[in-house]
Design a protein around this motif. Sequence first.
Motif, short mmCIF file in Angstrom:
data_model
loop_
_atom_site.label_atom_id
_atom_site.label_comp_id
_atom_site.label_asym_id
_atom_site.label_seq_id
_atom_site.Cartn_x
_atom_site.Cartn_y
_atom_site.Cartn_z
N HIS A 94 0.81 -1.23 0.00
CA HIS A 94 0.00 0.00 0.00
C HIS A 94 0.84 1.27 0.00
O HIS A 94 0.41 2.31 -0.49
CB HIS A 94 -1.01 0.01 1.16
CG HIS A 94 -0.42 0.32 2.50
ND1 HIS A 94 0.18 -0.63 3.29
CD2 HIS A 94 -0.33 1.48 3.18
CE1 HIS A 94 0.61 -0.06 4.40
NE2 HIS A 94 0.31 1.22 4.37
N ASP A 95 2.05 1.20 0.57
CA ASP A 95 2.90 2.39 0.61
C ASP A 95 4.08 2.28 -0.35
O ASP A 95 5.08 2.99 -0.18
CB ASP A 95 3.44 2.61 2.03
CG ASP A 95 2.46 3.35 2.93
OD1 ASP A 95 1.53 4.00 2.39
OD2 ASP A 95 2.64 3.30 4.16
N ASP A 105 -3.23 -0.54 8.13
CA ASP A 105 -2.22 0.51 7.97
C ASP A 105 -2.02 1.25 9.30
O ASP A 105 -0.89 1.40 9.78
CB ASP A 105 -2.71 1.46 6.86
CG ASP A 105 -1.76 2.58 6.54
OD1 ASP A 105 -0.65 2.62 7.10
OD2 ASP A 105 -2.13 3.44 5.71
FE FE Z 1 0.85 3.09 5.49
#
Ligand code: FE
Length: 186
Positions: A53-54, A154
């Motif tokens: 995701h990052d 997250d």
């Molecule tokens: Fe993150």
Amino acid sequence: MQICDEIEAAFRSRGQSMYHGEPVSQAEHALQAADQAVREGAADALVVAALLHDIGHLLDEPEDLGDRGIDGRHEDTGAEWLAAHFGPEIVDPIRMHVDAKRYLCTVDPAYHARLSPASKQSLILQGGPMTPDEADRFESHPSFEAALRLRHWDDAAKIPGLPVPGLDHYLPRVARLASACEEVSR
Ligand code: FE
């Protein structure tokens, strides 16, 4: 599988940099998010979305952007980079994970209160809470639920020293999902 090599290279070159304002590295953060997805029984695509995701932070983004008051839109950088290899079940929750924070701050004041100081700070650069209209539109997106799940993993993936499986553990499913997507687009 070339995409796996590229992901490994990104983790190797930038994974040890700290996740902005948090007590974990980028790699620790990604691996903890993926581990939580597994523990909550997520489908492989969402596990891979959590892992990557990052990835936008691990590509060419200068490390001090946040300090300079600039939002690098890492969610778009990452999603665009991944879209050549993965389907929307992976790309969309990644593209939406910042908006998921903005959405949750609008619908749940307690969520905002629980955010880390760094995450509250970046929220301002990211546009602050959604307007009611934005929140309505966000809810109607097919990947809405997936984006919220990813967001919660997250937010929680910031525990210093937590032992979790490494990147190698996930590469077979990354490769499988990438080749499945490439088959479809052929
Ligand atoms: Fe993150």
